[in-house]
Scaffold this motif. Structure first.
Motif, PDB file in Angstrom:
ATOM      1  N   ASP A  47      12.458   6.501 -61.272  1.00  0.00           N
ATOM      2  CA  ASP A  47      12.487   6.149 -59.702  1.00  0.00           C
ATOM      3  C   ASP A  47      13.072   6.044 -59.140  1.00  0.00           C
ATOM      4  OD1 ASP A  47      12.581   3.769 -61.069  1.00  0.00           O
ATOM      5  OD2 ASP A  47      10.082   2.896 -60.669  1.00  0.00           O
ATOM      6  N   SER A  48      14.781   6.273 -59.103  1.00  0.00           N
ATOM      7  CA  SER A  48      15.746   6.632 -58.494  1.00  0.00           C
ATOM      8  C   SER A  48      16.504   7.344 -58.571  1.00  0.00           C
ATOM      9  CB  SER A  48      16.313   4.865 -59.608  1.00  0.00           C
ATOM     10  OG  SER A  48      17.044   4.021 -58.803  1.00  0.00           O
ATOM     11  N   SER A  49      16.730   6.955 -57.515  1.00  0.00           N
ATOM     12  CA  SER A  49      18.140   8.495 -57.204  1.00  0.00           C
ATOM     13  C   SER A  49      19.496   7.482 -57.297  1.00  0.00           C
ATOM     14  CB  SER A  49      18.155   8.666 -55.701  1.00  0.00           C
ATOM     15  OG  SER A  49      17.816   8.161 -55.092  1.00  0.00           O
ATOM     16  N   GLU A  50      19.794   6.284 -57.933  1.00  0.00           N
ATOM     17  CA  GLU A  50      20.572   6.191 -58.407  1.00  0.00           C
ATOM     18  C   GLU A  50      21.876   7.373 -59.202  1.00  0.00           C
ATOM     19  OE1 GLU A  50      22.969   2.483 -60.542  1.00  0.00           O
ATOM     20  OE2 GLU A  50      20.943   2.548 -60.084  1.00  0.00           O
ATOM     21  N   PRO A  51      22.839   7.931 -59.330  1.00  0.00           N
ATOM     22  CA  PRO A  51      23.456   8.369 -60.431  1.00  0.00           C
ATOM     23  C   PRO A  51      23.093   7.957 -61.745  1.00  0.00           C
ATOM     24  CG  PRO A  51      24.939   8.351 -58.871  1.00  0.00           C
ATOM     25  CD  PRO A  51      23.657   7.071 -58.677  1.00  0.00           C
ATOM     26  N   ARG A  52      22.927   8.107 -63.168  1.00  0.00           N
ATOM     27  CA  ARG A  52      23.063   7.837 -64.375  1.00  0.00           C
ATOM     28  C   ARG A  52      24.283   7.745 -64.734  1.00  0.00           C
ATOM     29  NH1 ARG A  52      21.298  12.606 -68.965  1.00  0.00           N
ATOM     30  NH2 ARG A  52      22.289  13.521 -67.333  1.00  0.00           N
TER      31      ARG A  52
ATOM     32  N   PRO B 231      23.968  16.668 -60.322  1.00  0.00           N
ATOM     33  CA  PRO B 231      22.778  15.020 -59.798  1.00  0.00           C
ATOM     34  C   PRO B 231      21.410  15.830 -60.402  1.00  0.00           C
ATOM     35  CG  PRO B 231      23.440  14.745 -57.452  1.00  0.00           C
ATOM     36  CD  PRO B 231      24.221  16.500 -58.839  1.00  0.00           C
ATOM     37  N   THR B 232      20.887  14.143 -61.781  1.00  0.00           N
ATOM     38  CA  THR B 232      19.854  14.679 -62.633  1.00  0.00           C
ATOM     39  C   THR B 232      18.913  14.446 -61.559  1.00  0.00           C
ATOM     40  OG1 THR B 232      21.582  14.172 -64.427  1.00  0.00           O
ATOM     41  CG2 THR B 232      18.720  13.556 -64.460  1.00  0.00           C
ATOM     42  N   PRO B 233      17.794  14.959 -61.906  1.00  0.00           N
ATOM     43  CA  PRO B 233      16.505  15.014 -60.838  1.00  0.00           C
ATOM     44  C   PRO B 233      16.059  13.608 -61.839  1.00  0.00           C
ATOM     45  CG  PRO B 233      16.297  16.579 -62.044  1.00  0.00           C
ATOM     46  CD  PRO B 233      17.449  16.593 -62.396  1.00  0.00           C
ATOM     47  N   ILE B 234      15.212  13.180 -60.895  1.00  0.00           N
ATOM     48  CA  ILE B 234      13.615  12.021 -62.655  1.00  0.00           C
ATOM     49  C   ILE B 234      12.723  12.852 -62.927  1.00  0.00           C
ATOM     50  CG2 ILE B 234      14.277   9.924 -60.687  1.00  0.00           C
ATOM     51  CD1 ILE B 234      11.645  10.667 -59.381  1.00  0.00           C
ATOM     52  N   ARG B 235      12.634  12.876 -64.308  1.00  0.00           N
ATOM     53  CA  ARG B 235      11.289  12.755 -65.220  1.00  0.00           C
ATOM     54  C   ARG B 235      10.328  13.462 -63.964  1.00  0.00           C
ATOM     55  NH1 ARG B 235      11.270   9.911 -68.553  1.00  0.00           N
ATOM     56  NH2 ARG B 235      12.612  11.067 -70.248  1.00  0.00           N
ATOM     57  N   ALA B 236       9.568  13.003 -63.142  1.00  0.00           N
ATOM     58  CA  ALA B 236       8.769  13.904 -62.223  1.00  0.00           C
ATOM     59  C   ALA B 236       9.395  15.015 -61.577  1.00  0.00           C
ATOM     60  CB  ALA B 236       7.822  12.581 -61.787  1.00  0.00           C
ATOM     61  N   ALA B 237      10.265  14.975 -61.189  1.00  0.00           N
ATOM     62  CA  ALA B 237      10.689  15.869 -60.301  1.00  0.00           C
ATOM     63  C   ALA B 237      11.396  17.515 -61.224  1.00  0.00           C
ATOM     64  CB  ALA B 237      12.052  15.761 -59.023  1.00  0.00           C
TER      65      ALA B 237
ATOM     66  N   ALA C 230       9.342  19.381 -56.093  1.00  0.00           N
ATOM     67  CA  ALA C 230      10.252  19.104 -56.844  1.00  0.00           C
ATOM     68  C   ALA C 230      10.882  17.760 -55.469  1.00  0.00           C
ATOM     69  CB  ALA C 230      10.802  19.370 -57.865  1.00  0.00           C
ATOM     70  N   LYS C 231      11.077  18.597 -54.849  1.00  0.00           N
ATOM     71  CA  LYS C 231      11.546  17.862 -53.738  1.00  0.00           C
ATOM     72  C   LYS C 231      10.642  16.992 -53.165  1.00  0.00           C
ATOM     73  CE  LYS C 231      14.795  18.990 -49.276  1.00  0.00           C
ATOM     74  NZ  LYS C 231      13.812  17.901 -48.647  1.00  0.00           N
ATOM     75  N   ALA C 232       9.254  16.913 -53.296  1.00  0.00           N
ATOM     76  CA  ALA C 232       8.592  16.126 -52.816  1.00  0.00           C
ATOM     77  C   ALA C 232       8.660  14.707 -53.701  1.00  0.00           C
ATOM     78  CB  ALA C 232       7.416  16.473 -51.363  1.00  0.00           C
ATOM     79  N   THR C 233       8.633  15.154 -54.547  1.00  0.00           N
ATOM     80  CA  THR C 233       8.181  13.957 -54.848  1.00  0.00           C
ATOM     81  C   THR C 233       9.871  13.293 -55.959  1.00  0.00           C
ATOM     82  OG1 THR C 233       6.856  15.636 -57.260  1.00  0.00           O
ATOM     83  CG2 THR C 233       7.651  13.682 -58.555  1.00  0.00           C
TER      84      THR C 233
ATOM     85  N   GLU D 250      11.727  12.180 -52.967  1.00  0.00           N
ATOM     86  CA  GLU D 250      11.584  11.511 -51.988  1.00  0.00           C
ATOM     87  C   GLU D 250      10.479  10.787 -52.200  1.00  0.00           C
ATOM     88  OE1 GLU D 250      11.486  14.428 -49.110  1.00  0.00           O
ATOM     89  OE2 GLU D 250      13.735  15.688 -48.999  1.00  0.00           O
ATOM     90  N   ALA D 251       8.891  11.396 -52.813  1.00  0.00           N
ATOM     91  CA  ALA D 251       8.358   9.647 -52.857  1.00  0.00           C
ATOM     92  C   ALA D 251       8.390   8.188 -53.311  1.00  0.00           C
ATOM     93  CB  ALA D 251       7.394  10.846 -52.932  1.00  0.00           C
ATOM     94  N   ARG D 252       9.331   9.124 -55.051  1.00  0.00           N
ATOM     95  CA  ARG D 252       9.189   8.040 -55.798  1.00  0.00           C
ATOM     96  C   ARG D 252      11.051   7.552 -55.853  1.00  0.00           C
ATOM     97  NH1 ARG D 252       6.472   9.552 -61.245  1.00  0.00           N
ATOM     98  NH2 ARG D 252       4.694  11.081 -60.382  1.00  0.00           N
ATOM     99  N   THR D 253      11.977   7.842 -54.962  1.00  0.00           N
ATOM    100  CA  THR D 253      12.824   7.585 -54.850  1.00  0.00           C
ATOM    101  C   THR D 253      13.760   7.530 -53.329  1.00  0.00           C
ATOM    102  OG1 THR D 253      14.374   9.466 -54.668  1.00  0.00           O
ATOM    103  CG2 THR D 253      13.286   8.262 -56.857  1.00  0.00           C
ATOM    104  N   GLU D 254      14.753   6.837 -53.044  1.00  0.00           N
ATOM    105  CA  GLU D 254      15.565   6.421 -51.727  1.00  0.00           C
ATOM    106  C   GLU D 254      15.996   8.474 -51.675  1.00  0.00           C
ATOM    107  OE1 GLU D 254      17.320   3.362 -51.252  1.00  0.00           O
ATOM    108  OE2 GLU D 254      15.206   1.445 -51.361  1.00  0.00           O
ATOM    109  N   GLY D 255      16.112   9.072 -52.645  1.00  0.00           N
ATOM    110  CA  GLY D 255      16.819   9.764 -52.054  1.00  0.00           C
ATOM    111  C   GLY D 255      16.061  11.583 -52.242  1.00  0.00           C
TER     112      GLY D 255
END
Length: 239
Positions: free
Chosen positions: A55-60, A80-86, A95-98, A100-105
């Motif tokens: 749930d974070s767009s912070e880079p690994r 950039p690595t997407p979050i798991r759900a995306a 995927a983009k909507a997920t 954006e909904a779960r992160t600030e990116g």
């Protein structure tokens, strides 16, 4: 047996070495097929993100470390690595909507281009404890950086001929006969959509996988783990 694995448009390319010799290269339509055929391998390195944020767009941190080492020439090769759900969504829009909904990116097209491979690896690793023990994440350009002591100078898209020979020359410093191995492998997978770049990347990953555990290093030096316990790391070999 040590395997280096790189994704290609219609599946995965696996290159195998033992400590003494080149074994061969094979195409697999799915990572699960590859795993089923190679459960007894000592080590399998895969060019795909494994540890994922939830749930974070912070880079690994491993991606940040890789970009720093590959700058200023090759850092753009670390997407950039997407979050798991995306990564597990079935369309870019979802995927983009997920993301954006779960992160600030948000999620760019390049990251979406590797999402299906990320999801495929994640599904396997969530289902198989044995696969978790054998499969580790790497990145071909980090592997080349480690072997050469510096990032590759030439772009595979902008200067393909020079890039190919630069990378093959780097591989030959590890295995003098590697050009013959690449030639043999290319003949064996000629009916797939794999490119020459895919094959060369699989070779550098395989040669990174080969050898003693003591020579392995990770980015970062002390990797964290994601919510499912998978390491957020990029492996390379110190020479």
């Amino acid at each position: 047996m040590y395997l280096g694995v790189d994704g290609c448009p219609d599946g995965w390319i696996a290159v195998a070495y033992t400590d003494e010799e080149y074994v061969g290269a094979q195409f697999y339509p799915t990572l699960r097929d590859l795993w089923q055929d190679n459960r007894s391998a000592t080590r399998i390195l895969v060019d795909v993100p494994i540890g994922l944020r939830a749930d974070s767009s912070e880079p690994r941190q491993c991606d940040t470390e890789a970009r720093r080492r590959l700058s200023p020439q090759r850092h753009h090769s670390v997407f950039p690595t997407p979050i798991r759900a995306a990564a597990h969504e079935d369309s870019y829009e979802s995927a983009k909507a997920t993301q954006e909904a779960r992160t600030e990116g948000s999620l760019n097209r390049q990251s979406w281009g590797i999402a299906s491979k990320i999801a495929e690896a994640d599904t396997l690793l969530q289902e198989s404890e044995q696969a978790r023990e054998r499969l580790r994440e790497c990145h071909p350009e980090v592997c080349f950086w480690a072997f050469a002591g510096q990032p590759m100078q030439y772009s595979k898209t902008g200067q393909p001929r020079r890039a190919y020979w630069e990378r093959v020359t780097t591989l030959r410093e590890q295995v003098p006969d590697v050009y013959d191995h690449i030639w043999s492998a290319a003949e064996g997978i000629s009916d797939t959509d794999a490119s020459t770049d895919d094959l060369v990347d699989a070779f550098v990953v395989a040669l990174t996988a080969r050898g003693p555990e003591s020579a392995f290093r990770t980015l970062p030096e002390s990797p964290g783990r994601d919510e499912t316990g998978l390491p957020m790391e990029i492996v390379y070999r110190e020479t």
